[in-house]
Design an enzyme around this catalytic site. Structure first.
Site, PDB file in Angstrom:
ATOM      1  N   ASP A  63       9.427  -4.206   6.021  1.00  0.00           N
ATOM      2  CA  ASP A  63       8.142  -3.874   6.640  1.00  0.00           C
ATOM      3  C   ASP A  63       7.179  -5.015   6.369  1.00  0.00           C
ATOM      4  O   ASP A  63       7.504  -5.973   5.671  1.00  0.00           O
ATOM      5  CB  ASP A  63       7.602  -2.575   6.034  1.00  0.00           C
ATOM      6  N   ASP A 117       4.303  -4.527   4.697  1.00  0.00           N
ATOM      7  CA  ASP A 117       3.375  -3.945   3.732  1.00  0.00           C
ATOM      8  C   ASP A 117       2.226  -3.306   4.525  1.00  0.00           C
ATOM      9  O   ASP A 117       2.496  -2.469   5.384  1.00  0.00           O
ATOM     10  CB  ASP A 117       2.908  -5.011   2.737  1.00  0.00           C
TER      11      ASP A 117
END
Length: 286
Positions: A223, A225
């Site tokens: 991802d 974050d």
């Protein structure tokens, strides 16, 4: 890992594998057996799974337990490293899920990290704590190069041969967790020069260095974050979904790199690691 055994000459290559979230599949090992052990620091996260990868002896350990019951702060990192050292592992190869702090490190990419920033607060970061007589003294271990350069090079070349999207270096910031970062923290870590973020590299890498083992990490970005505008913020569902779709990448690197590591000469590397530890310990005055 008593003081006497620490001075022994390096033996044959044996690989400890610490599997992170969704990256601890025991099926990569042939001829598996389970072994439950105890250590001066308590019990490891789970049973040690002993087996082979193409005739190279390996020991697999699930960092969070096989049912993911141990949160990052509560992982018994010292027991895990001690147990692998007691099994005579010369190397520790680990996998870890991480968030990307850089546009160019996309979810699904691999990063062979080479530096860390420690933002943990609750963890035992040394085996030499004055409480365990088998390791007397205080260890001021150098951390300029936390990860084994030679082992990292094997992982990087393996990823290239396999055609995987892999970044050959990166700085990981390890946070305490188990919560994810605030957006302000995420932006701050970017300003510090961190490339990825996770919850487990520290103190694992430090303890492996103290134990004189070659340590390298395969980090998988899951991802962005929460720093990236117009991008869905990190969530458990997102992390697990990306891991499920890409865990085979880390597995393929391990299955290809481990036989190569097993065929290489490591005497000088392991001797240097052992000597570094010996020169870093200040023994108590008699």
């Amino acid at each position: 890992m008593a003081a006497a055994s620490a001075a022994a000459a390096p033996g044959p290559v044996k690989i400890g594998i610490i599997g992170g979230t969704g990256l601890d599949d025991p099926d990569i090992l042939e001829g598996r057996t389970e072994k439950y052990v105890d250590t001066p620091y308590g019990k490891p996260s789970d049973a040690l799974i002993l087996g082979k990868i193409k005739n190279v002896d390996c020991v697999l350990l699930a960092r969070h337990g096989r049912h993911h019951t141990v949160m990052p702060s509560n992982v018994n990192y010292r027991a895990n490293i001690w147990a692998l050292k007691e099994e005579n592992c010369s190397h520790v190869l680990v996998t870890t899920a991480c968030g990307s702090l850089r546009e160019e490190i996309q979810p699904g990419d691999l990063v062979i990290i080479d530096q860390f920033i420690d933002r943990t607060t609750k963890r035992h970061c040394t085996l030499y704590d004055g409480q365990h007589s088998s390791l007397p003294g205080v260890c001021h271990i150098p951390m300029a190069e936390p990860f084994c350069t030679k082992t990292r090079e094997v992982l990087i070349e393996t990823a290239k041969k396999l055609g995987l999207q892999c970044h050959s270096k990166g700085t990981v910031v390890t946070i305490e967790g188990p919560r994810f970062s605030s957006r302000a923290e995420s932006c701050m870590f970017r300003s510090w020069g961190a490339d990825v973020i996770n919850m487990t590299t520290v103190p694992e890498v430090i303890l492996a260095k103290e134990a004189g083992m070659s340590y390298a990490s395969i980090a998988m970005a899951t991802d962005y974050d929460c720093w990236k505008e117009h991008e869905e913020a990190v969530s458990v569902d997102k992390v697990l979904k990306t891991l499920k779709g890409n865990a085979n990448k880390a597995t393929s690197i391990l299955l290809t790199a481990i036989p190569q590591i097993g065929s290489m000469e490591w005497t000088n590397t392991l001797h240097t690691l052992k000597t570094t530890v010996q020169c870093s310990v200040i023994l108590p005055k008699q």
